[in-house]
Motif scaffolding. Structure first.
Motif, mmCIF file in Angstrom:
data_model
loop_
_atom_site.group_PDB
_atom_site.id
_atom_site.type_symbol
_atom_site.label_atom_id
_atom_site.label_comp_id
_atom_site.label_asym_id
_atom_site.label_seq_id
_atom_site.Cartn_x
_atom_site.Cartn_y
_atom_site.Cartn_z
ATOM 1 N N ARG A 44 -0.447 3.475 3.402
ATOM 2 C CA ARG A 44 -0.558 4.576 2.426
ATOM 3 C C ARG A 44 -1.089 5.832 3.112
ATOM 4 N NH1 ARG A 44 -6.025 3.552 1.161
ATOM 5 N NH2 ARG A 44 -6.556 1.343 1.165
ATOM 6 N N VAL A 47 1.130 10.297 1.032
ATOM 7 C CA VAL A 47 0.863 10.047 -0.386
ATOM 8 C C VAL A 47 1.251 11.265 -1.219
ATOM 9 C CG1 VAL A 47 -0.914 9.419 -2.081
ATOM 10 C CG2 VAL A 47 -1.073 8.557 0.285
ATOM 11 N N GLU A 49 0.570 12.510 -5.203
ATOM 12 C CA GLU A 49 -0.083 12.235 -6.484
ATOM 13 C C GLU A 49 0.529 13.116 -7.566
ATOM 14 O OE1 GLU A 49 -4.342 12.274 -8.885
ATOM 15 O OE2 GLU A 49 -4.324 12.800 -6.743
ATOM 16 N N PRO A 67 -5.721 10.153 4.436
ATOM 17 C CA PRO A 67 -4.273 10.021 4.654
ATOM 18 C C PRO A 67 -3.752 11.147 5.542
ATOM 19 C CG PRO A 67 -4.729 10.872 2.458
ATOM 20 C CD PRO A 67 -6.045 10.485 3.033
ATOM 21 N N LEU A 70 -1.279 14.369 1.905
ATOM 22 C CA LEU A 70 -1.477 14.118 0.477
ATOM 23 C C LEU A 70 -0.976 15.340 -0.276
ATOM 24 C CD1 LEU A 70 -2.542 12.686 -2.037
ATOM 25 C CD2 LEU A 70 -4.841 13.514 -1.475
ATOM 26 N N GLN A 107 8.054 8.536 1.716
ATOM 27 C CA GLN A 107 6.629 8.500 1.410
ATOM 28 C C GLN A 107 6.141 7.045 1.329
ATOM 29 O OE1 GLN A 107 4.677 11.570 1.056
ATOM 30 N NE2 GLN A 107 6.582 11.993 2.172
ATOM 31 N N LEU A 109 3.389 6.189 -0.594
ATOM 32 C CA LEU A 109 2.803 5.926 -1.903
ATOM 33 C C LEU A 109 3.009 7.094 -2.846
ATOM 34 C CD1 LEU A 109 0.852 4.330 -3.844
ATOM 35 C CD2 LEU A 109 -1.046 5.482 -2.671
#
Length: 251
Positions: A44, A47, A49, A67, A70, A107, A109
């Motif tokens: 991961r 990432v 979100e 990471p 992100l 990606q 995650l």
């Protein structure tokens, strides 16, 4: 979904959300721990979100993780002020409607907390994540189930089209392996129905619209709420129904 209305409502509560959205905060912290438990750190590093809001999950996740990249996304550009302390070469913010945006591929995650219940089609977004994830990448999310805010829904007949845990797993199962799934029923207690409505306003949950409050309607709502949802120990209840899912993309 009226995304412009949802954006306006959530934009107004950016200053109060982190203090008032207790359930969403607890859910985000639990999801952070679940992700770290079920997905190895080395898997991961890239990432995305979705619906990062004021950064509840983001901060919990970054407390002991670094990471490589992100990407934070939210419908409301206004939340960026709450995220400025997190911005770096590895962490970037990209506002916009996630259902209509293009995200980087390969990606590790995709993660989202308390957001996809506001989507026009969570099912189509599951497919989008599938195509953006590398083989073996994961899609981890929390959302809310059919019993969410059931007291308000029963009195106003206004509710989001919540999916059940069973429905969500069914939509995912053809493309993903389910690593984890759970649901909870949480009940908050408020002094009065007016305090319930204040709570919903301060957390942006009134973004669904579709109900016009007149003085008589408000009085009737409060009377019916107290009659049907008063607790023996005092106060009235408000139900939350969080669902947690971690799914791994089939190779």
């Amino acid at each position: 979904m009226d995304k412009s209305l949802i954006r306006r409502r959530f934009s107004k509560v950016v200053p109060t959300y982190i203090q008032k959205a207790n359930v969403q905060l607890e859910v985000a912290h639990r999801m952070s721990q679940l992700v770290k438990t079920y997905i190895p750190s080395c898997e991961r590093q890239r990432v995305v979100e979705i619906g990062c809001g004021t950064g509840a999950f983001t901060r919990a996740y970054l407390s002991d993780e670094s990471p490589k990249t992100l990407l934070l996304n939210d419908l409301c550009p206004e939340v960026k002020l709450s995220l400025d302390d997190l911005m770096s070469g590895q962490v970037i913010f990209c506002p916009g409607d996630a259902e209509r945006m293009d995200f980087p591929v390969n990606q590790d995650l995709f993660v989202s907390c308390s957001a996809i219940q506001w989507f026009d089609s969570p099912e189509d977004f599951f497919v989008k994540c599938f195509h953006c994830l590398r083989d073996g990448g994961c899609w981890a999310f929390t959302t809310f189930g059919p019993r969410n805010l059931e007291e308000v829904a029963q009195l106003t007949s206004v509710s989001l089209p919540y999916r059940s845990q069973h429905q969500l797993i069914g939509e995912l199962s053809s493309r993903y392996q389910i690593l984890y799934s759970d649901e909870e029923i949480r009940r908050l207690v408020f002094e009065s129905p007016m305090e319930v409505l204040k709570h919903l306003k301060e957390t942006g949950v009134t973004g669904i619209g579709g109900y016009v409050w007149t003085r008589s309607r408000l009085a009737e709502f409060c009377s019916d709420y107290e009659r049907r949802f008063s607790l023996p120990e005092g106060g009235v209840s408000l139900t939350y129904h969080p669902i947690y899912v971690i799914a791994k993309k089939n190779a």
